[in-house]
Scaffold this active site. Sequence first.
Site, PDB file in Angstrom:
ATOM      1  N   HIS A 127      -4.249   2.258  32.101  1.00 17.94           N
ATOM      2  CA  HIS A 127      -3.400   2.638  30.958  1.00 17.94           C
ATOM      3  C   HIS A 127      -3.186   4.150  30.934  1.00 17.94           C
ATOM      4  CE1 HIS A 127      -2.974  -1.155  28.948  1.00 17.94           C
ATOM      5  NE2 HIS A 127      -4.283  -1.339  28.776  1.00 17.94           N
ATOM      6  N   GLY A 148       0.780  -1.237   0.000  1.00 13.21           N
ATOM      7  CA  GLY A 148       0.000   0.000   0.000  1.00 13.21           C
ATOM      8  C   GLY A 148       0.806   1.277   0.000  1.00 13.21           C
ATOM      9  N   THR A 149       2.136   1.182  -0.166  1.00 15.68           N
ATOM     10  CA  THR A 149       2.966   2.387  -0.108  1.00 15.68           C
ATOM     11  C   THR A 149       3.086   3.098  -1.458  1.00 15.68           C
ATOM     12  OG1 THR A 149       4.889   0.925  -0.292  1.00 15.68           O
ATOM     13  CG2 THR A 149       4.333   1.740   1.900  1.00 15.68           C
ATOM     14  N   THR A 209       3.050   0.154  -7.148  1.00 14.19           N
ATOM     15  CA  THR A 209       2.370   0.012  -8.440  1.00 14.19           C
ATOM     16  C   THR A 209       1.981   1.381  -9.000  1.00 14.19           C
ATOM     17  OG1 THR A 209       1.490  -2.107  -7.673  1.00 14.19           O
ATOM     18  CG2 THR A 209       0.479  -1.146  -9.625  1.00 14.19           C
ATOM     19  N   GLU A 243      -8.776   0.506  31.507  1.00 16.22           N
ATOM     20  CA  GLU A 243      -8.411   1.608  30.610  1.00 16.22           C
ATOM     21  C   GLU A 243      -7.902   2.819  31.395  1.00 16.22           C
ATOM     22  OE1 GLU A 243      -8.078   1.117  27.540  1.00 16.22           O
ATOM     23  OE2 GLU A 243      -9.100  -0.810  27.490  1.00 16.22           O
TER      24      GLU A 243
END
Length: 651
Positions: free
Chosen positions: A459, A235-236, A239, A456
Amino acid sequence: MSEKKKNNPKFTLNSYWIYVPIILFFVTLHFFSSGSFASKRISSNQFNEILKENDIEKVMIINNSVAEIYIKKDALENKEKYEKIKKSAFYRKGAPVYEYNFGDLQNFENKLNKAKEEYNLSLDYDHEEKTSFFETIISILPFIVLILIWLFFMRRMSGAGGGAGGGGQIFNIGKSRAKLFDENTKVKTTFKNVAGLEGAKEEVQEIVDFLKNPEKYTKLGGKIPKGALLVGPPGTGKTLLAKAVAGEAGVPFFSLSGSDFVEMFVGVGASRVRDLFKQAKQKSPSIIFIDEIDAIGRARGKNSMTGGNDERENTLNQLLTEMDGFGTESNVIVLAATNRAEILDKALMRAGRFDRQIYVDLPDLHERREIFEVHIKPLKLADDVNLEFLAQQTPGFSGADIANLCNEAALIAARNNKTAIHHQDFLDAVDRIVGGLEKKNKVITPKEKKVIAYHEAGHATVSWMLKYAAPLVKVTIVPRGQSLGAAWYLPEERKIVQTEQMLDEMCATMGGRAAEKLIFDKISTGALSDLEKVTKQARAMVTVYGLNEEVGNVTYYDSSGNDSFVKPYSEETAKVIDEEISKIIEGQYIRAIEILDQNRDKLDVLAQKLLEKEVIFKDDLIEIFGKRPFEKDDKEEDTSSEQETGAFDIS
C-alpha cells in the site's frame, strides 16, 4: 447547615394514600353498623333456656340459616346474666344479643311455634336476606384485580410520569409530550456555542429575528416562514443548532422527538399533534422543534403493511393540516431535524410547510478548527497541542466525533497519569477512533506477520509512487480493531474527483494484494476491505458518475431512493457493467504489480523495517524512496489535507 437541610429528602404526599383511610372507614362502618358483630354465639341448650324464660323479644332469621336473637329491654336491664354483654365495647342498643345456628329451617320454625303455644311466649320471628361486606368484596375481587391490572399497563404504556401536559396519566394520554422552554426554564446554549455552520446559523438567526421583529418583514408585505427543516449527516449539530435557537429566541420553545407522537392506541398521535399546536398557539409567537421527524414524516403509501388506517399516517395528516391547513393563521414556526430527508413525504416538504431546507454538512478544515476550540475549553492542554494539525488529521469527522476525540484524548492522558493532555494523546485518540483499539497481545505467527508487513508495505509503496494517490502519514502492522495492519493517508480535500484520481486511489488500494502476489505468488483473505472499497469505487465510476466509455454518459443512480426494488437497466447492460467493473479493477491490480516490480528492492527494505519497528512514519518513507517528484508545496498541502485509513482486514 443549609446544605444538610437541602439534602434531606422532602416528605411528599402520594395520592394513593387517600385510598387507605377510605377503606378503613368503610370496614369500621361495617363492623359498627353490623348488628351481629357484638352478638355472642350460643348453643341449643342455651337457646332453649332463654326461650323458656320468655326473654326473647324477636328472632330474625338471616339467609335461612342463622337466627339473630333480640332480648327484651326489661330482661337486659334487670337480669345479671346480661351485664357482661352490656359492658362489651361493641355493644349497641337495639342490636341482636345472641346468634344461633339452628340447622334445618322448618324444624326451627316448628320449634318456635310449639314453644309459643306451650309457654305462652310473646316473641315474633321474621326472615331477612343479608350480604356480608367481605362476601361482597370477594365476589367483586376478580373484577377489581382486572381493572387494576388494566390501569397498571395503560399507565406503563402511556409513559408514566413523562412529558408535559400530564402524558403519564391514562386520561392524559392524548396530551402533547413536548418540553417547554420559556422565561422560567431558559436554555444556556447560544449561537456562540455553535462553531462552524455559518450558512446554517445565518438561516436560523433570521428565523429568530422574524419572531423578535416581525414588523421589519411584514411591513413590506412579506410573510413569516412556517417552518425550516435541518438536514444533514448524524452528529453535525442539527439539534445543537435548535438549542441555540431556543437560547436566542426569547420566545416559548417546544421541544420533542418524532417518536413522542407514536403510540399503540389509535388516534393518540393525531391528538398529541393537535394539543401541541394548541399550546404553541396559546403562547405565540413560539417555536416548535421536532427532532428526528422521519419517525412520523415518512412518505405515505410506501411499504405500509398495516392497511389504510395507519396510525402513523393519521399523525402525519394531522401535522400537515396544523402546519398549513384551512385556517392556520398563527405565529408558530416549526423547526425539524432529520438525516433521512429523502424518505420524507413530499406534502411535508413543500413550501408553505417547510419553506426552507437548511443543509448542515460535515465541517471543513476551518470549521473543524473552530469546533476543536469549543471542545478544548474545559480541558487542561500542554503547550505542544497543535489545533491546526489536528483539524487536518480529522477529515470527515462530525462535530460529535470531534467532541468524542477530545474526550478520548483526555482519557488516554489520564490513563498514563499525565497532568496535561499532550499532542500525542490527541493523535493516539484519532488512531483509537478511526482504527480501533490496539491489540498488541494478539497472537500472530511469524509467517502471517511477514505477509501483513508486505501487504502494508505494498500500500505504502504504490501510493508513494502515484501522483494522485494520497500521501502516506503512518503505516503499522500492530493489530487494531478488526484489522491486522493499517495505513494512514493525508489526501487532498477535493470538491470534485477526476477519473485519474479515482484510478490512482484504486491502484494504491490494490497495492496490498499485489505485493502478496509478487512476493509470495499467493494471495490471502486479508484484502477483503480493500476489495470491497475498490469494487464500490469501480461500480460508482460505471453506474453513478458516468466515467466509463463503454457504458457512456449514463447514471443509474436515483437520489429519491425509489429504485431499491427495480433494476433500471436490461440484462445485457448488466453484463456490460459487470465486465467493465472487473476490467477497471483488474487493470489497476496489474498496474500495482508493475509499480511494485519496478521498486522491488525498496519494497523489501520497507517491509523489513516494518517487521523491526512495527510502526513507521512519513520520514522513513522519504529515507527509503526519496521525496515524491510531484509533491506540492508545503503551503498548499497545509490548506488542503485530509486523512483516510486503509486497513488490512481478516474476515
